[in-house]
Design an enzyme around this catalytic site. Sequence first.
Site, PDB file in Angstrom:
ATOM      1  CG  ASN A 193      -0.399   0.725   2.402  1.00  0.00           C
ATOM      2  OD1 ASN A 193      -0.490   1.958   2.505  1.00  0.00           O
ATOM      3  ND2 ASN A 193       0.212  -0.027   3.324  1.00  0.00           N
ATOM      4  CG  ASN A 223       2.936   4.593   1.897  1.00  0.00           C
ATOM      5  OD1 ASN A 223       3.741   4.241   1.061  1.00  0.00           O
ATOM      6  ND2 ASN A 223       2.199   3.739   2.600  1.00  0.00           N
TER       7      ASN A 223
END
Length: 353
Positions: A112, A177
Amino acid sequence: MTCLDSLYPFLRPALFHLDAENAHRLAVRALAVHSTVRRGPVDTRLAQRLWSLDFPNPIGLAAGFDKNAECYRGALCLGFGFVEIGSVTPRPQSGNPRPRLFRLVADRAVINRMGFNNDGMEAVATRLATRERGAGIVGVNLGKNKETEDAAADYELGVAHLGPLADYLVINVSSPNTPGLRALQGKEKLAELIRRTRAARDALPKRPPLLLKIAPDLTEDDQRDIALVALDEGLDGLIISNTTIARPPLACSDLAKETGGLSGAPLLQPSTALLGRMYRLTEGRLPLIGVGGVASAADAYAKIRAGASLVQIYSAMVYEGPGLAARIIAGLGPLLSADGFARVTDAVGADHR
């Protein structure tokens, strides 16, 4: 077995035909209306009191599944001993462009690069304000907004708004991220961040325990520094670990090229090894939550023996379905008995004794 459990083998092929993020949204919505409390024998050997909180069992739902406090009640009904929501940032943000969530089916893994997409602390606080205290343990995982330069200020805001509504709080500086986030794990920056966040926590009428979630991709010096700072700055615990940017050999070699954090089965061994090292570095003085690659009672028990007081799952539910937590809980008792332990707390850190 709940309705969700029994239906999942039939629903999974259809879900896997959907984009992974769309399937996740469906799962959140399903749990949001799921109110069937799991009935079954309660194994008192699995209960423990930690941070003045009574955990009925050590298996929790990791942050990332219920980012916005939409379905924590349904998750608790699946048998989880606790649920962690978030990560939550002060202001709402959309996260990174889609697609940003990928199933590596042959590897039983997930990649992800969500980027802390969430509704923001005000919306989450509104949802948490209606929850019944004592109806299940709910922690809140805090993050920073992408554009914020003073990271500690965002964590201070998160503590002030969500701390009164949380059973525990987590400083998340380990997602790969959000640009620059993992740099906050450096010794000096981390110490300052913890001091400011802890001061905000200490200003609350009731002070929830404050934990730190760390990355698996740390050098030995980083590990030592984090352990030292955690002890010196009075943290209440560590969560080990977040997703990894490493790419071990994977069957899904095409998807392995996607940027983001890898979770699931490939993370089990490295995250458990790091858990054991952090247990030794902190001399067993801090409660640890083990997360990464747990898909069975044996996996969870390995985390406990390595030093985890609590264990979290997430990615394995994609492949195993919503009944996974209950199956892990049912499997822990026989493992304790086989090793001659009377309670789960007796097994914590057993590999180091």
